[in-house]
Write an enzyme that holds these catalytic residues in place. Structure first.
Site, PDB file in Angstrom:
ATOM      1  N   LYS A 159       0.831  -1.216   0.000  1.00 23.06           N
ATOM      2  CA  LYS A 159       0.000   0.000   0.000  1.00 23.06           C
ATOM      3  C   LYS A 159       0.864   1.263   0.000  1.00 23.06           C
ATOM      4  O   LYS A 159       0.577   2.215  -0.713  1.00 23.06           O
ATOM      5  CB  LYS A 159      -0.939   0.024   1.225  1.00 23.06           C
ATOM      6  CG  LYS A 159      -1.877  -1.166   1.310  1.00 23.06           C
ATOM      7  CD  LYS A 159      -2.891  -1.014   2.432  1.00 23.06           C
ATOM      8  CE  LYS A 159      -2.292  -1.029   3.831  1.00 23.06           C
ATOM      9  NZ  LYS A 159      -1.752  -2.333   4.260  1.00 23.06           N
ATOM     10  N   ARG A 188      12.973  -9.271   3.176  1.00 28.99           N
ATOM     11  CA  ARG A 188      13.361  -7.904   3.565  1.00 28.99           C
ATOM     12  C   ARG A 188      14.366  -7.951   4.705  1.00 28.99           C
ATOM     13  O   ARG A 188      15.354  -7.225   4.704  1.00 28.99           O
ATOM     14  CB  ARG A 188      12.118  -7.138   4.013  1.00 28.99           C
ATOM     15  CG  ARG A 188      11.669  -6.136   3.030  1.00 28.99           C
ATOM     16  CD  ARG A 188      10.762  -5.022   3.496  1.00 28.99           C
ATOM     17  NE  ARG A 188       9.948  -5.171   4.651  1.00 28.99           N
ATOM     18  CZ  ARG A 188       8.683  -5.591   4.650  1.00 28.99           C
ATOM     19  NH1 ARG A 188       8.120  -5.966   3.524  1.00 28.99           N
ATOM     20  NH2 ARG A 188       7.993  -5.643   5.749  1.00 28.99           N
ATOM     21  N   ARG A 226      -0.427  -9.361  13.380  1.00 26.99           N
ATOM     22  CA  ARG A 226      -1.092  -8.325  12.586  1.00 26.99           C
ATOM     23  C   ARG A 226      -2.007  -8.955  11.538  1.00 26.99           C
ATOM     24  O   ARG A 226      -3.078  -8.442  11.248  1.00 26.99           O
ATOM     25  CB  ARG A 226      -0.052  -7.418  11.925  1.00 26.99           C
ATOM     26  CG  ARG A 226       0.791  -6.657  12.943  1.00 26.99           C
ATOM     27  CD  ARG A 226       1.922  -5.928  12.274  1.00 26.99           C
ATOM     28  NE  ARG A 226       1.474  -4.679  11.699  1.00 26.99           N
ATOM     29  CZ  ARG A 226       2.055  -4.080  10.664  1.00 26.99           C
ATOM     30  NH1 ARG A 226       3.096  -4.616  10.080  1.00 26.99           N
ATOM     31  NH2 ARG A 226       1.596  -2.944  10.211  1.00 26.99           N
ATOM     32  N   ARG A 264      11.789  -2.313  11.640  1.00 23.84           N
ATOM     33  CA  ARG A 264      10.920  -1.654  12.617  1.00 23.84           C
ATOM     34  C   ARG A 264      10.567  -2.630  13.718  1.00 23.84           C
ATOM     35  O   ARG A 264      10.605  -3.834  13.515  1.00 23.84           O
ATOM     36  CB  ARG A 264       9.616  -1.230  11.918  1.00 23.84           C
ATOM     37  CG  ARG A 264       9.719   0.068  11.225  1.00 23.84           C
ATOM     38  CD  ARG A 264       8.519   0.441  10.385  1.00 23.84           C
ATOM     39  NE  ARG A 264       7.296  -0.279  10.602  1.00 23.84           N
ATOM     40  CZ  ARG A 264       6.333  -0.343   9.682  1.00 23.84           C
ATOM     41  NH1 ARG A 264       6.479   0.246   8.527  1.00 23.84           N
ATOM     42  NH2 ARG A 264       5.220  -1.003   9.939  1.00 23.84           N
ATOM     43  N   ARG A 316      -9.601   0.582   9.392  1.00 26.09           N
ATOM     44  CA  ARG A 316      -9.112  -0.767   9.675  1.00 26.09           C
ATOM     45  C   ARG A 316     -10.126  -1.590  10.466  1.00 26.09           C
ATOM     46  O   ARG A 316      -9.864  -2.756  10.736  1.00 26.09           O
ATOM     47  CB  ARG A 316      -7.851  -0.652  10.510  1.00 26.09           C
ATOM     48  CG  ARG A 316      -6.565  -1.076   9.800  1.00 26.09           C
ATOM     49  CD  ARG A 316      -5.448  -0.827  10.779  1.00 26.09           C
ATOM     50  NE  ARG A 316      -4.230  -1.485  10.467  1.00 26.09           N
ATOM     51  CZ  ARG A 316      -3.186  -0.919   9.883  1.00 26.09           C
ATOM     52  NH1 ARG A 316      -3.273   0.308   9.442  1.00 26.09           N
ATOM     53  NH2 ARG A 316      -2.063  -1.590   9.728  1.00 26.09           N
TER      54      ARG A 316
HETATM   55  P1  AMP Z   1       0.700   0.500   9.147  1.00 27.76           P
HETATM   56  O1  AMP Z   1       1.945   1.250   8.827  1.00 27.76           O
HETATM   57  O2  AMP Z   1      -0.507   1.022   8.430  1.00 27.76           O
HETATM   58  O3  AMP Z   1       0.834  -0.980   8.967  1.00 27.76           O
HETATM   59  O4  AMP Z   1       0.390   0.745  10.710  1.00 27.76           O
HETATM   60  C1  AMP Z   1       1.314   0.405  11.699  1.00 27.76           C
HETATM   61  C2  AMP Z   1       0.588   0.224  13.038  1.00 27.76           C
HETATM   62  O5  AMP Z   1      -0.035   1.449  13.410  1.00 27.76           O
HETATM   63  C3  AMP Z   1      -0.528  -0.806  13.037  1.00 27.76           C
HETATM   64  O6  AMP Z   1      -0.068  -2.122  13.242  1.00 27.76           O
HETATM   65  C4  AMP Z   1      -1.374  -0.310  14.199  1.00 27.76           C
HETATM   66  O7  AMP Z   1      -0.785  -0.630  15.451  1.00 27.76           O
HETATM   67  C5  AMP Z   1      -1.294   1.207  14.029  1.00 27.76           C
HETATM   68  N1  AMP Z   1      -2.352   1.709  13.126  1.00 27.76           N
HETATM   69  C6  AMP Z   1      -2.194   2.288  11.906  1.00 27.76           C
HETATM   70  N2  AMP Z   1      -3.368   2.626  11.371  1.00 27.76           N
HETATM   71  C7  AMP Z   1      -4.312   2.248  12.262  1.00 27.76           C
HETATM   72  C8  AMP Z   1      -5.735   2.322  12.281  1.00 27.76           C
HETATM   73  N3  AMP Z   1      -6.432   2.827  11.248  1.00 27.76           N
HETATM   74  N4  AMP Z   1      -6.370   1.828  13.369  1.00 27.76           N
HETATM   75  C9  AMP Z   1      -5.699   1.317  14.412  1.00 27.76           C
HETATM   76  N5  AMP Z   1      -4.371   1.208  14.460  1.00 27.76           N
HETATM   77  C10 AMP Z   1      -3.669   1.673  13.390  1.00 27.76           C
END
Ligand code: AMP
Length: 192
Positions: free
Chosen positions: A13, A126, A146, A135, A87
């Site tokens: 994404k 990766r 996740r 990270r 989400r």
């Molecule tokens: P991402 O980079 O989108 O994979 O987000 C990294 C982490 O941020 C996720 O695993 C969640 O812990 C938190 N996070 C990001 N977006 C959301 C969301 N819309 N709702 C809840 N937690 C989020």
């Protein structure tokens, strides 16, 4: 135009958002990036989110809706990509209400379909290439958590958006450039 890029963690994404930014001038709103910045800046939000993110869990819906609302209100008529939001069903219905109140709407939801095994392999490659996890939440163990949350809480949004006729589902297992082209074709159709 408001576009939602949808898919499991590691589906591409972020990379496709960058492509759309370059190609069409979209503004990329990634809730993950916003939260990581808040952690770095040690804001109250960052302090709250840090351990939740490291554990691969979701930050609560109210907090996330608040963050997005503030962003959207400040952005007027820009073309926006939402990456990593919504989400959960609560975030999706909250977003719909928020947009209706602002006289805005979602124009497209693009799902990148990648199966779990391929996501694990991608992450392993990766890590192999960079020598270590990049990270805190980028480890195979956290990815498994996740993915479990993705299937339980996030994947139900697919039929939700399908029912409203907004969903386009693309094969995210194809090479990156091919996925980009498929997205580009769809956006061009919308812009016509
Ligand atoms: P991402 O980079 O989108 O994979 O987000 C990294 C982490 O941020 C996720 O695993 C969640 O812990 C938190 N996070 C990001 N977006 C959301 C969301 N819309 N709702 C809840 N937690 C989020």
């Amino acid at each position: 135009m408001i576009l939602i890029l949808f898919g499991p963690p590691g589906a591409g994404k972020g990379t496709q958002s960058q492509f759309l930014q370059r190609e069409f001038g979209f503004v990329h709103l990634s809730t993950g990036d916003m939260l990581r910045q808040a952690v770095k800046d040690k804001t109250p939000l960052g302090q709250k989110a840090e351990s939740i993110m490291a554990a691969g869990k979701l930050v609560d819906d109210e907090t996330m809706l608040g963050i997005i609302k503030e962003k959207l209100q400040s952005m007027d008529d820009k073309n926006i990509i939402l990456d990593g939001f919504p989400r959960t069903m609560k975030q999706a219905t909250g977003l719909a209400e928020m947009l209706a109140a602002m006289n805005k709407k979602i124009d497209r939801v693009i799902e990148l379909r990648v199966d779990d095994a391929a996501l694990v392999t991608r992450l392993e490659n990766r890590i192999k290439n960079s020598g270590a996890a990049v990270r805190a939440d980028d480890t195979p163990e956290t990815l498994m958590k996740r993915l479990k949350i993705y299937h339980a809480d996030t994947a139900p949004l697919i039929p939700f958006y399908q029912a409203s006729g907004l969903l386009v589902s693309l094969d995210g297992m194809q090479p990156l450039a091919q996925v980009s082209q498929a997205i580009k074709q769809d956006i061009e159709k919308l812009l016509r």
